[in-house]
Design a protein around this motif. Structure first.
Motif, PDB file in Angstrom:
ATOM      1  N   ASP A 310       0.855  -1.431  -0.028  1.00 46.68           N
ATOM      2  CA  ASP A 310       0.026  -0.197  -0.076  1.00 46.68           C
ATOM      3  C   ASP A 310       0.896   1.204   0.058  1.00 46.68           C
ATOM      4  OD1 ASP A 310       1.017   0.072   2.547  1.00 46.68           O
ATOM      5  OD2 ASP A 310      -1.017   0.014   3.538  1.00 46.68           O
ATOM      6  N   ALA A 311       0.253   2.393   0.135  1.00 43.48           N
ATOM      7  CA  ALA A 311       1.065   3.602   0.089  1.00 43.48           C
ATOM      8  C   ALA A 311       1.996   3.788   1.203  1.00 43.48           C
ATOM      9  CB  ALA A 311      -0.107   4.702   0.144  1.00 43.48           C
ATOM     10  N   ARG A 312       1.717   3.049   2.319  1.00 40.02           N
ATOM     11  CA  ARG A 312       2.622   3.370   3.478  1.00 40.02           C
ATOM     12  C   ARG A 312       3.552   2.131   3.498  1.00 40.02           C
ATOM     13  NH1 ARG A 312      -0.898   3.411   8.731  1.00 40.02           N
ATOM     14  NH2 ARG A 312       0.851   3.877   9.612  1.00 40.02           N
ATOM     15  N   ASN A 313       3.846   1.469   2.152  1.00 36.42           N
ATOM     16  CA  ASN A 313       4.923   0.324   1.920  1.00 36.42           C
ATOM     17  C   ASN A 313       4.448  -0.689   2.787  1.00 36.42           C
ATOM     18  OD1 ASN A 313       7.030  -0.209   0.408  1.00 36.42           O
ATOM     19  ND2 ASN A 313       8.344  -0.089   2.077  1.00 36.42           N
ATOM     20  N   ARG A 314       3.320  -0.931   3.408  1.00 36.95           N
ATOM     21  CA  ARG A 314       3.087  -2.430   4.209  1.00 36.95           C
ATOM     22  C   ARG A 314       2.519  -3.424   3.290  1.00 36.95           C
ATOM     23  NH1 ARG A 314      -1.714   0.122   7.981  1.00 36.95           N
ATOM     24  NH2 ARG A 314      -2.110   0.949   6.055  1.00 36.95           N
ATOM     25  N   ARG A 315       3.082  -4.380   3.292  1.00 39.65           N
ATOM     26  CA  ARG A 315       2.825  -5.668   2.543  1.00 39.65           C
ATOM     27  C   ARG A 315       1.512  -5.900   2.472  1.00 39.65           C
ATOM     28  NH1 ARG A 315       6.119 -11.203   2.088  1.00 39.65           N
ATOM     29  NH2 ARG A 315       4.184 -12.171   2.996  1.00 39.65           N
ATOM     30  N   ILE A 316       0.559  -6.274   1.613  1.00 39.92           N
ATOM     31  CA  ILE A 316      -0.778  -6.515   1.617  1.00 39.92           C
ATOM     32  C   ILE A 316      -0.833  -7.818   1.198  1.00 39.92           C
ATOM     33  CG2 ILE A 316      -2.950  -6.285   0.730  1.00 39.92           C
ATOM     34  CD1 ILE A 316      -2.019  -3.887   2.549  1.00 39.92           C
ATOM     35  N   ASP A 317      -1.356  -9.051   2.066  1.00 41.96           N
ATOM     36  CA  ASP A 317      -1.395 -10.358   1.744  1.00 41.96           C
ATOM     37  C   ASP A 317      -3.029 -10.813   1.334  1.00 41.96           C
ATOM     38  OD1 ASP A 317       1.310 -10.554   1.743  1.00 41.96           O
ATOM     39  OD2 ASP A 317       1.098 -11.649   4.074  1.00 41.96           O
ATOM     40  N   LEU A 318      -3.009 -11.514   0.520  1.00 42.63           N
ATOM     41  CA  LEU A 318      -4.310 -11.630  -0.098  1.00 42.63           C
ATOM     42  C   LEU A 318      -4.615 -13.490   0.350  1.00 42.63           C
ATOM     43  CD1 LEU A 318      -6.975 -10.927  -1.603  1.00 42.63           C
ATOM     44  CD2 LEU A 318      -5.914 -11.725  -3.716  1.00 42.63           C
ATOM     45  N   PRO A 319      -5.542 -13.512   1.158  1.00 39.20           N
ATOM     46  CA  PRO A 319      -6.248 -15.252   1.688  1.00 39.20           C
ATOM     47  C   PRO A 319      -7.055 -15.420   0.157  1.00 39.20           C
ATOM     48  CG  PRO A 319      -7.609 -13.279   2.940  1.00 39.20           C
ATOM     49  CD  PRO A 319      -6.453 -12.521   1.924  1.00 39.20           C
ATOM     50  N   LEU A 320      -6.964 -16.834   0.045  1.00 39.82           N
ATOM     51  CA  LEU A 320      -7.581 -17.346  -1.160  1.00 39.82           C
ATOM     52  C   LEU A 320      -8.586 -18.438  -0.575  1.00 39.82           C
ATOM     53  CD1 LEU A 320      -4.931 -17.493  -4.053  1.00 39.82           C
ATOM     54  CD2 LEU A 320      -6.816 -15.842  -3.754  1.00 39.82           C
ATOM     55  N   VAL A 321      -8.280 -19.195   0.434  1.00 41.15           N
ATOM     56  CA  VAL A 321      -8.894 -20.492   0.604  1.00 41.15           C
ATOM     57  C   VAL A 321     -10.239 -19.819   1.181  1.00 41.15           C
ATOM     58  CG1 VAL A 321      -9.287 -22.502   2.306  1.00 41.15           C
ATOM     59  CG2 VAL A 321      -7.018 -21.647   1.157  1.00 41.15           C
ATOM     60  N   TRP A 322     -11.278 -20.346   1.113  1.00 36.45           N
ATOM     61  CA  TRP A 322     -12.934 -19.850   1.378  1.00 36.45           C
ATOM     62  C   TRP A 322     -13.160 -18.638   0.945  1.00 36.45           C
ATOM     63  CZ3 TRP A 322     -11.176 -21.198   6.946  1.00 36.45           C
ATOM     64  CH2 TRP A 322     -11.168 -22.637   7.371  1.00 36.45           C
ATOM     65  N   THR A 323     -12.653 -18.256  -0.207  1.00 30.59           N
ATOM     66  CA  THR A 323     -13.332 -17.090  -0.925  1.00 30.59           C
ATOM     67  C   THR A 323     -12.751 -17.042  -2.159  1.00 30.59           C
ATOM     68  OG1 THR A 323     -13.183 -14.562  -0.733  1.00 30.59           O
ATOM     69  CG2 THR A 323     -11.029 -15.706  -0.583  1.00 30.59           C
ATOM     70  N   SER A 324     -13.101 -16.071  -2.914  1.00 34.94           N
ATOM     71  CA  SER A 324     -13.017 -15.867  -4.637  1.00 34.94           C
ATOM     72  C   SER A 324     -12.636 -14.327  -4.757  1.00 34.94           C
ATOM     73  CB  SER A 324     -14.099 -16.462  -5.373  1.00 34.94           C
ATOM     74  OG  SER A 324     -15.295 -15.665  -4.726  1.00 34.94           O
ATOM     75  N   LEU A 325     -12.177 -14.377  -6.288  1.00 37.53           N
ATOM     76  CA  LEU A 325     -11.529 -13.174  -6.440  1.00 37.53           C
ATOM     77  C   LEU A 325     -11.860 -12.727  -7.776  1.00 37.53           C
ATOM     78  CD1 LEU A 325      -9.443 -10.737  -6.066  1.00 37.53           C
ATOM     79  CD2 LEU A 325      -7.604 -12.404  -7.114  1.00 37.53           C
ATOM     80  N   VAL A 326     -12.441 -11.308  -8.124  1.00 37.23           N
ATOM     81  CA  VAL A 326     -12.467 -10.997  -9.421  1.00 37.23           C
ATOM     82  C   VAL A 326     -11.576  -9.604  -9.727  1.00 37.23           C
ATOM     83  CG1 VAL A 326     -14.316  -9.312  -8.637  1.00 37.23           C
ATOM     84  CG2 VAL A 326     -14.296  -9.777 -10.896  1.00 37.23           C
ATOM     85  N   VAL A 327     -10.940  -9.591 -10.613  1.00 35.69           N
ATOM     86  CA  VAL A 327     -10.030  -8.556 -11.015  1.00 35.69           C
ATOM     87  C   VAL A 327     -10.818  -7.799 -12.266  1.00 35.69           C
ATOM     88  CG1 VAL A 327      -7.664  -7.958 -11.835  1.00 35.69           C
ATOM     89  CG2 VAL A 327      -8.287  -9.668 -10.042  1.00 35.69           C
ATOM     90  N   GLY A 328     -10.888  -6.513 -12.245  1.00 36.04           N
ATOM     91  CA  GLY A 328     -11.443  -5.959 -13.499  1.00 36.04           C
ATOM     92  C   GLY A 328     -10.662  -4.470 -13.616  1.00 36.04           C
ATOM     93  N   ALA A 329     -10.363  -4.318 -14.968  1.00 35.52           N
ATOM     94  CA  ALA A 329      -9.508  -2.978 -15.478  1.00 35.52           C
ATOM     95  C   ALA A 329      -9.999  -2.980 -16.656  1.00 35.52           C
ATOM     96  CB  ALA A 329      -8.080  -3.539 -15.071  1.00 35.52           C
ATOM     97  N   ILE A 330      -9.491  -1.735 -17.383  1.00 32.62           N
ATOM     98  CA  ILE A 330      -9.540  -1.532 -18.944  1.00 32.62           C
ATOM     99  C   ILE A 330      -8.124  -2.148 -19.246  1.00 32.62           C
ATOM    100  CG2 ILE A 330     -11.000   0.446 -18.777  1.00 32.62           C
ATOM    101  CD1 ILE A 330      -8.512   2.105 -18.937  1.00 32.62           C
ATOM    102  N   PRO A 331      -7.934  -2.254 -20.741  1.00 28.86           N
ATOM    103  CA  PRO A 331      -6.940  -2.818 -21.273  1.00 28.86           C
ATOM    104  C   PRO A 331      -5.406  -2.198 -20.757  1.00 28.86           C
ATOM    105  CG  PRO A 331      -8.378  -2.693 -22.885  1.00 28.86           C
ATOM    106  CD  PRO A 331      -9.103  -2.020 -21.835  1.00 28.86           C
ATOM    107  N   ARG A 332      -4.293  -3.022 -20.614  1.00 26.65           N
ATOM    108  CA  ARG A 332      -3.153  -2.458 -20.319  1.00 26.65           C
ATOM    109  C   ARG A 332      -2.836  -1.773 -19.226  1.00 26.65           C
ATOM    110  NH1 ARG A 332      -4.369  -1.965 -25.490  1.00 26.65           N
ATOM    111  NH2 ARG A 332      -4.922   0.057 -25.272  1.00 26.65           N
ATOM    112  N   GLN A 333      -3.695  -2.147 -18.003  1.00 26.50           N
ATOM    113  CA  GLN A 333      -3.552  -1.869 -16.651  1.00 26.50           C
ATOM    114  C   GLN A 333      -2.887  -2.714 -15.872  1.00 26.50           C
ATOM    115  OE1 GLN A 333      -3.883   1.413 -15.762  1.00 26.50           O
ATOM    116  NE2 GLN A 333      -4.157   1.988 -17.887  1.00 26.50           N
ATOM    117  N   GLY A 334      -2.225  -4.010 -16.159  1.00 25.73           N
ATOM    118  CA  GLY A 334      -1.774  -4.956 -15.352  1.00 25.73           C
ATOM    119  C   GLY A 334      -2.706  -5.990 -14.701  1.00 25.73           C
ATOM    120  N   LYS A 335      -3.830  -6.301 -15.346  1.00 18.23           N
ATOM    121  CA  LYS A 335      -4.813  -7.250 -14.942  1.00 18.23           C
ATOM    122  C   LYS A 335      -4.343  -8.582 -14.951  1.00 18.23           C
ATOM    123  CE  LYS A 335      -7.979  -7.808 -17.960  1.00 18.23           C
ATOM    124  NZ  LYS A 335      -7.180  -8.877 -18.541  1.00 18.23           N
ATOM    125  N   THR A 336      -3.861  -8.847 -16.083  1.00 24.41           N
ATOM    126  CA  THR A 336      -3.205 -10.403 -16.156  1.00 24.41           C
ATOM    127  C   THR A 336      -2.240 -10.611 -15.194  1.00 24.41           C
ATOM    128  OG1 THR A 336      -3.736 -10.580 -18.617  1.00 24.41           O
ATOM    129  CG2 THR A 336      -2.115 -11.838 -17.752  1.00 24.41           C
TER     130      THR A 336
END
Length: 714
Positions: A310-336
């Protein structure tokens, strides 16, 4: 009542006998401890309004001492500056007086300047004479005092004159010459001054002109920025500060991306306590961040996966088990790239299975073919049908897992959910399984008509139903759904699917509507709008996690700069994952050369989808009707009337445009008498909930009819 004594029942006599035979103990209740005089004094000290706040805690006293020390150190310079301003102001005022500006201005306003010229000249000469007399008198007085008292008289005269000039030159808003209008760019050190911070809150309309802030923690440099914690005035909420973060950033003269505002919660916080952090410079610029998992040989999928900082340079971890994820963006913004980060964590765990479907058809996911249990790459009809078949296979697997899980004892499966031990037991056959679909809109928009067990639907709608089932029921048995799309609109991702996707990540999109579709309704009104991200910030987006994050368990969303992993590093991750699977004996499916389909009971799958659909919305409502339904919730059946002003404010839309859109759905506003906050009945424009429900039924019927048999006719 006759006064006769009635015989007691036998049961009562037994009770009395047991009571009288018992031993009586006359121990009274222990006396309540009375607070001693010290405790009473401390209670009075903390509650008394006569005691200054700085004396009620060590922290407040420390802040007061630091402020006093700063005042003492700054006082000489401030005094000299005030004397200088006073001298300049005095000279300026004397010059205007001796040149008779007041008399001249009055003559100009009365258009008699030429007639008053002689009087003005005479008055000017008189004031020069007065100036000379006063100057000579002052000089004579100082000379006499020096002769009589010596050098001390000069020091006294200089002190009195300096004090007078300092008072005359004190800063005062509105006085000409005492507050510079243009003073150059502001620095963060200047911005974090307490008084400037209060003025910024007032300018942003977050507090009133007569209100102020209380410093909980004084401004201090924290990492690459300044941090300060403040208490807002009574009835003011930190949520409003978050909502109007852009206005506060403007008042502080910084970019809104440099300003982080969080509500302080828990025991040390309340609804009116806000934490502010202002970055020294753009926190999302600089070289790409290297992905930490490139340096590990193995990763446990049950651990949150490093996602970014994040902006304060804290590492952000993403839990995956028991949840799901959607990533949305216009082209060429780093979605893949953002989608490959959680996939990398799953690949480095040999006890996971991956279903990888790439709707783009390029080489972005080609390396994952070496570890994928099922793999599809392409946007042709055969690829969409293969995705359908594999999703049907996975739905059947979910049903089978629930069936197997019901036979396990409570020690192995205590809560009817998958556990780390269950996911790694090869005999049980329930590994963590991820469904990763890039450019999911390619498959969801497939218009091919199907008839499945007597029900007609498009191939895209059927795939959406399968994904909805997996995202709704799958997490309990170890299914993780990860979707990425460059078209985050309501027509691409149905609301029934969006509603069950737990974690959301929105990189830069076109407008606030697309941002809300990814992050959730009304997120822009809470201060989170992915359309405001800069085009130069590749890989920067707003993450709305489903679980806890390092930014705080109560954080609604956080702006994250994702880690970066180029294709060569991605290929290295996939090769490492294949080696781990070969060593553990868990390489299966497409990666092992086995693409043979499983035998599936299609009728059971359709029945499961039908049962799951009974609990979901029967049709995808168009906007703004869908947002109205989500905003009202249960109130749709409990309230009679909803004012237009309430809906327009909640949905952050223009009232005229909103009324026009609702009118196109044959739901028109009307005037109705409703009581206001003070109890007075006023006539306002709005909508009856009965009309809204009728519009919902009408639109649902039209959508259902469009999917009926007549829709197949050319």
């Amino acid at each position: 009542m006759s006064g006769e004594t009635l015989p007691a029942p036998a049961q009562s006599q037994d009770v009395e006998r047991h009571i009288f035979d018992a031993e009586l103990i006359d121990d009274g209740l222990p006396p309540e401890p009375q607070p001693n005089w010290l405790r009473r004094f401390m209670n009075w000290w903390q509650r008394s309004p006569r005691i200054p706040a700085m004396l009620k805690s060590w922290q407040a006293a420390k802040h007061a001492a630091m402020d006093a020390l700063a005042f003492v150190l700054r006082s000489p310079w401030r005094f000299l500056a005030a004397v200088g301003r006073g001298a300049a102001t005095a000279v300026r005022g004397w010059r205007r007086w001796v040149r008779v500006h007041d008399y001249r201005d009055a003559a100009e306003q009365s258009e008699k300047l030429a007639d008053k010229f002689t009087e003005i000249r005479a008055l000017t000469l008189f004031r020069w004479k007065v100036t000379g007399v006063v100057a000579l008198s002052a000089a004579a007085a100082v000379t006499v005092a020096y002769v009589v008292y010596g050098g001390r008289a000069l020091w006294v005269a200089a002190g009195i004159g300096s004090a007078a000039l300092a008072v005359f030159g004190r800063r005062k808003d509105g006085a000409p010459g005492r507050k510079p209008v243009l003073a150059g760019p502001r620095t963060l050190t200047w911005t974090m001054d307490p008084q400037v911070l209060v003025d910024a809150f007032r300018d942003a309309k977050l507090i009133g002109k007569d209100e102020t802030l209380r410093l909980v923690e004084r401004a201090a440099h924290d990492g690459a920025g300044w941090a300060v914690t403040v208490d807002l005035p009574a009835t003011r909420k930190a949520a409003d500060v978050i909502k109007h973060r852009e206005a506060l950033a403007s008042a502080l003269a910084v970019d809104e991306l440099q300003l982080i505002v969080e509500r302080v919660r828990g025991r040390s916080g309340h609804a009116g306590r806000a934490f502010l952090w202002v970055a020294d410079e753009d926190p999302y610029s600089g070289p790409p961040l290297r992905f930490p998992l490139l340096d590990v040989e193995f990763w446990d999928a049950w651990r949150p996966i490093p996602f970014g900082r994040d902006a304060r340079n804290r590492r952000i971890d993403l839990p995956l088990v028991w949840t799901s994820l959607v990533v949305g963006a216009i082209p060429r913004q780093g979605k893949t790239c953002a989608s490959r980060l959680p996939a990398a964590g799953l690949i480095l765990d040999p006890y996971t299975q991956l279903y990888v479907f790439d709707g783009k058809g390029g080489k972005d996911w080609q390396a994952a073919e070496a570890v994928a249990h099922r793999y599809v790459c392409g946007d042709e009809q055969e690829h969409a049908e293969a995705v359908q078949d594999y999703l049907v296979e996975l739905v059947a697997e979910v049903q089978a897992r629930f069936s197997r899980m019901s036979t396990l004892d409570d020690e192995i499966c205590p809560e009817s959910k998958i556990t780390p031990d269950i996911s790694r037991d090869r005999d049980l056959g329930m590994p963590i399984t991820a469904v990763i679909i890039d450019e999911v809109q390619v498959y969801l928009e497939n218009p091919t008509r199907l008839e499945i067990e007597g029900k007609k639907a498009t191939l895209g709608a059927y795939i959406a139903d399968l994904l909805t089932y997996l995202a709704r029921k799958g997490p309990a048995v170890g299914i993780v759904v990860i979707l990425a799309t460059q078209r985050p609109d309501s027509n691409t991702i149905p609301s029934r699917l969006r509603a069950v996707l737990g974690s959301r990540f929105a990189l830069r999109v076109m407008d606030w509507r697309d941002s809300n579709i990814v992050l959730g309704e009304q997120m822009n009104t809470r201060g989170f709008d992915a359309s405001t991200l800069l085009p130069s910030h590749k890989g920067v987006g707003i993450l709305r996690p489903d679980g806890d994050s390092d930014a705080g368990a109560d954080t609604v969303a956080v702006t994250v700069r994702t880690f970066y992993m180029h294709n060569a590093e991605w290929r290295t991750i996939c090769e490492r994952g294949r080696s781990l699977r070969e060593a553990a004996g868990t390489l299966t499916g497409h990666a092992a050369g086995d693409d043979s389909p499983r035998v599936i009971d299609q009728a059971a799958v359709v029945k499961a989808l039908g049962a799951d659909a009974e609990d979901s919305t029967p049709a995808d409502l168009p906007e703004p009707l869908a947002s109205v339904v989500e905003h009202l919730g249960d109130d749709l059946d409990q309230r009679e009337f909803v004012p237009t002003a309430e809906l327009a404010e909640a949905l952050d839309v223009d009232p005229g445009t909103f009324a026009k859109q609702m009118g196109q759905l044959e739901c028109r506003p009307t005037r109705h008498r409703v009581p206001d906050e003070e109890g007075e009945v006023r006539r306002v424009r709005g909508y009856f909930t009965a009309d809204i429900r009728s519009a919902i039924d009408r639109v649902t019927h039209e959508i259902s009819a469009s999917d009926g048999p007549e829709a197949d006719q050319p």
